[in-house]
Design an enzyme around this catalytic site. Structure first.
Site, PDB file in Angstrom:
ATOM      1  N   HIS A   1       0.808  -1.224   0.000  1.00 46.47           N
ATOM      2  CA  HIS A   1       0.000   0.000   0.000  1.00 46.47           C
ATOM      3  C   HIS A   1       0.844   1.278   0.000  1.00 46.47           C
ATOM      4  O   HIS A   1       0.556   2.238   0.731  1.00 46.47           O
ATOM      5  CB  HIS A   1      -0.984  -0.001   1.176  1.00 46.47           C
ATOM      6  CG  HIS A   1      -2.001  -1.114   1.131  1.00 46.47           C
ATOM      7  ND1 HIS A   1      -2.544  -1.599  -0.052  1.00 46.47           N
ATOM      8  CD2 HIS A   1      -2.594  -1.849   2.130  1.00 46.47           C
ATOM      9  CE1 HIS A   1      -3.433  -2.555   0.242  1.00 46.47           C
ATOM     10  NE2 HIS A   1      -3.465  -2.738   1.529  1.00 46.47           N
TER      11      HIS A   1
ATOM     12  N   HIS B   1     -10.072   0.992   0.505  1.00 44.61           N
ATOM     13  CA  HIS B   1      -9.912  -0.125   1.434  1.00 44.61           C
ATOM     14  C   HIS B   1     -11.018  -0.179   2.489  1.00 44.61           C
ATOM     15  O   HIS B   1     -10.744  -0.429   3.665  1.00 44.61           O
ATOM     16  CB  HIS B   1      -8.535  -0.052   2.097  1.00 44.61           C
ATOM     17  CG  HIS B   1      -7.986  -1.377   2.497  1.00 44.61           C
ATOM     18  ND1 HIS B   1      -8.657  -2.240   3.349  1.00 44.61           N
ATOM     19  CD2 HIS B   1      -6.845  -2.010   2.171  1.00 44.61           C
ATOM     20  CE1 HIS B   1      -7.933  -3.328   3.528  1.00 44.61           C
ATOM     21  NE2 HIS B   1      -6.831  -3.219   2.816  1.00 44.61           N
TER      22      HIS B   1
ATOM     23  N   GLU C   1     -11.353  -4.994  -2.744  1.00 47.91           N
ATOM     24  CA  GLU C   1     -10.570  -3.887  -3.289  1.00 47.91           C
ATOM     25  C   GLU C   1     -10.354  -4.097  -4.782  1.00 47.91           C
ATOM     26  O   GLU C   1      -9.634  -5.011  -5.181  1.00 47.91           O
ATOM     27  CB  GLU C   1      -9.218  -3.820  -2.577  1.00 47.91           C
ATOM     28  CG  GLU C   1      -9.316  -3.741  -1.073  1.00 47.91           C
ATOM     29  CD  GLU C   1      -8.106  -4.375  -0.389  1.00 47.91           C
ATOM     30  OE1 GLU C   1      -6.997  -3.834  -0.528  1.00 47.91           O
ATOM     31  OE2 GLU C   1      -8.266  -5.417   0.260  1.00 47.91           O
TER      32      GLU C   1
HETATM   33  C1  GLA Z   1      -4.725  -5.711   1.901  1.00 49.64           C
HETATM   34  C2  GLA Z   1      -3.776  -6.830   1.962  1.00 49.64           C
HETATM   35  C3  GLA Z   1      -3.922  -7.529   3.274  1.00 49.64           C
HETATM   36  C4  GLA Z   1      -3.778  -6.593   4.438  1.00 49.64           C
HETATM   37  C5  GLA Z   1      -4.711  -5.450   4.269  1.00 49.64           C
HETATM   38  C6  GLA Z   1      -4.504  -4.401   5.313  1.00 49.64           C
HETATM   39  O1  GLA Z   1      -6.007  -6.162   1.780  1.00 49.64           O
HETATM   40  O2  GLA Z   1      -3.916  -7.728   0.902  1.00 49.64           O
HETATM   41  O3  GLA Z   1      -2.940  -8.513   3.377  1.00 49.64           O
HETATM   42  O4  GLA Z   1      -2.465  -6.107   4.508  1.00 49.64           O
HETATM   43  O5  GLA Z   1      -4.553  -4.859   3.010  1.00 49.64           O
HETATM   44  O6  GLA Z   1      -4.458  -4.903   6.602  1.00 49.64           O
END
Ligand code: GLA
Length: 349
Positions: free
Chosen positions: A107, A178, A314
């Site tokens: 991210h 998210h 997502e």
């Molecule tokens: C995304 C990732 C997960 C986790 C979340 C945040 O969905 O794929 O592994 O890191 O973000 O917690």
């Protein structure tokens, strides 16, 4: 339709004012969005009885959002999900970005990623436009970039997110949102009984560190198969290597027939409610994360959040696509602008 705006706080880092915008439609659906992190802080959707329920996880004040390790409700950018080895090469130049998770990038950046940034805002009639700029090299990513995401609430009970990104150099652009949903309400407990359908006959398996192997594998005959509606908890604990790696579902599914037009990618229902959420997107992939690592934290109105009390869907280019030649290309620049749309639609069945 109405939009109201109130002061939510002051960002401790930039000292900029943080506002919460409430966009409401004629049915009482209401999205409350912060210009901090582009966070969808509340999302009230009407039930059959017209009573509204807030279906996203979040916090009551700004403080918990400064770190927001679970990225609750936030815009993620410039790149969502993981980049293996936290590096990539574009046009012969290697770029190093923050190695913020097991030597990989997740991210974009903990300090300057879009989830912790204050956006500028322009109000519309039933929408707000959030926008910001990054300079060449910010967080290690090339290109002077202009990013915007427009949040629109329609009378069809949709929350629509339209993304637009330009860069003066080729770079990797892959924003997402998210939000974690719980159709029983933000304090509704486990989502393992929610029933999920994905318009995806393939997914991208991962290796240790949740970096895709590069394969695109059929879901058929595996617990990854959601081509028929299935309870999330039914096989989440199965003895299946991919589920062990992700601590449950935390993978990218390949949307069938993705062609850049809005396509139905996912559908979620929750027993005991009449509520259905449909996710439409123009993008080729969708990360279904079952909230395996939400952890114990206090949510809105004292709600006790825990692992798997919300699920994220997502929409995205596939994780690490910058390092995988066979994945759809997430490089954008002077010759290719980034445009995408994702719609969360709510109805009562
Ligand atoms: C995304 C990732 C997960 C986790 C979340 C945040 O969905 O794929 O592994 O890191 O973000 O917690």
């Amino acid at each position: 339709m109405s939009i109201t705006k109130k002061v939510f706080g002051t960002d401790k880092k930039t000292k900029k004012a943080v506002y919460e915008y409430s966009i409401k439609n004629k049915n009482g659906m209401c999205a409350k969005i912060l210009n901090y992190g582009g966070i969808i802080r509340e999302l009230w959707v009407p039930g059959r009885d017209r009573k509204t329920v807030d279906v996203v996880l979040g916090h009551d004040d700004l403080m918990p959002y400064y770190e927001n390790p679970g990225y609750l409700g936030a815009a993620i950018g410039p790149n969502a999900n993981r980049i293996g080895g936290a590096k990539f090469t574009i046009d012969g130049t290697e770029y190093q970005i923050p190695a913020n998770e097991n030597g990989n990038n997740l991210h974009s950046d903990n300090e300057s990623g879009y989830h912790v940034r204050v956006f500028d805002v322009e109000e519309g009639v039933n929408s707000i436009r959030l926008f910001l700029q990054d300079e060449d090299g910010d967080m290690g990513f090339p290109g002077n970039k202009k990013f915007e995401v427009v949040y629109i609430v329609t009378d069809e009970n949709e929350l629509r997110l339209d993304y637009h990104f330009v860069s003066d150099k080729n770079t990797v652009l892959n924003p997402t949102n998210h939000s974690y949903f719980n159709l029983r309400g933000q304090d509704g407990g486990s989502i393992e009984d929610h029933v999920l359908w994905l318009n995806a006959s393939c997914y991208t398996p991962v290796a240790a560190g949740s970096i895709p192997t590069g394969e695109i594998l059929p879901v058929k005959g595996t617990p990854m198969d959601f081509t028929e509606p299935k309870e999330i908890g039914l096989e989440i604990g199965a003895d299946f290597a991919q589920l062990k790696l992700g601590g449950g579902y935390d993978h990218n599914w390949v949307i069938d027939g993705a062609d850049g037009q809005l396509k139905l990618a996912a559908k979620v229902t929750a027993p005991g409610t009449s509520r259905t959420m449909k996710v439409y997107t123009t993008l080729p992939g969708i990360q279904f994360y079952a909230g395996n690592f939400i952890g114990e934290q206090e949510g809105k109105l004292g709600a006790a959040y825990h692992n798997r009390c919300g699920l994220a869907l997502e929409t995205q280019y596939f994780p690490d696509s910058i390092n995988k030649e066979n994945f759809p290309d997430a490089v954008f620049g002077p010759e290719r602008q980034y445009v995408s749309s994702t719609v969360y639609q709510f109805c009562n069945n």
